[in-house]
Design a protein around this motif. Structure first.
Motif, PDB file in Angstrom:
ATOM      1  N   TYR A   1      10.973 -35.468 -18.760  1.00 53.85           N
ATOM      2  CA  TYR A   1      11.446 -36.102 -19.986  1.00 53.85           C
ATOM      3  C   TYR A   1      12.187 -35.134 -20.887  1.00 53.85           C
ATOM      4  O   TYR A   1      11.877 -33.949 -20.928  1.00 53.85           O
ATOM      5  CB  TYR A   1      10.279 -36.705 -20.767  1.00 53.85           C
TER       6      TYR A   1
ATOM      7  N   ASP B   1      13.911 -40.450 -20.289  1.00 52.51           N
ATOM      8  CA  ASP B   1      13.754 -40.064 -18.896  1.00 52.51           C
ATOM      9  C   ASP B   1      14.972 -39.222 -18.509  1.00 52.51           C
ATOM     10  O   ASP B   1      16.114 -39.657 -18.692  1.00 52.51           O
ATOM     11  CB  ASP B   1      13.665 -41.326 -18.029  1.00 52.51           C
TER      12      ASP B   1
ATOM     13  N   ARG C   1      12.043 -43.783 -23.157  1.00 53.66           N
ATOM     14  CA  ARG C   1      10.717 -44.076 -22.597  1.00 53.66           C
ATOM     15  C   ARG C   1       9.631 -44.162 -23.648  1.00 53.66           C
ATOM     16  O   ARG C   1       8.592 -44.776 -23.427  1.00 53.66           O
ATOM     17  CB  ARG C   1      10.328 -43.020 -21.559  1.00 53.66           C
TER      18      ARG C   1
END
Length: 153
Positions: free
Chosen positions: A90, A108, A115
């Motif tokens: 991430y 992401d 996310r």
């Protein structure tokens, strides 16, 4: 970015240094509780980097540790990297807002999809509330994390 941008001079991040303990409650996309645990979070500024360690302890006695490091990328902004495998996928940007709020945006790396969005509200010098909305790749609610913490050191 200027070399003079020092994390210790930020408005809100330095107020979060120390050791925090709290109850973490995870809800699914229907807002039903799926997990609960306690965690001790240590946050400090070292060599102009944000260093954070989360020690999570579960009811069955198991525990896990997660480590993060953050780098100044702009005024009031820190790029956070997860040093552990689950978080290394991430990109996370933490931004100071107002006098007592930090907003984390998590994407992401592979897809670029948002996310999660987390807010950390410093209610007082020794109390804060954190909430995280986790999202699916389609932008639907995957779950919510609610954390109520108090500074213990």
């Amino acid at each position: 970015m200027s070399e003079t941008a020092q994390l210790t001079n930020f408005k809100i991040f330095p107020k979060h240094t120390g050791v925090w303990e709290g109850d973490w409650t995870i809800l699914d996309g229907d807002c039903k509780e799926t997990r609960r645990f306690t965690a001790v979070v240590t946050q400090k500024i070292v060599d102009n980097e944000w260093r954070q360690t989360n020690l999570q302890t579960y009811a069955n006695g198991q525990s896990e540790t997660q480590n993060f490091v953050g780098y100044v990328v702009g005024e009031g902004q820190v790029q956070i990297e997860g040093l552990d495998s689950v978080f290394s996928n991430y990109n996370t940007l933490a931004t100071e807002v107002g006098d007592d709020l930090i907003i984390f945006q998590v994407w992401d790396k592979a897809t670029g999809f948002m996310r999660a969005v987390e807010t950390i509200h410093l209610v007082s010098s020794d109390r804060r509330i954190r909430t995280t909305q986790s999202l699916t790749e389609e932008g639907k609610l995957r779950g919510v994390l609610v954390i109520v913490e108090r500074r213990i050191e």
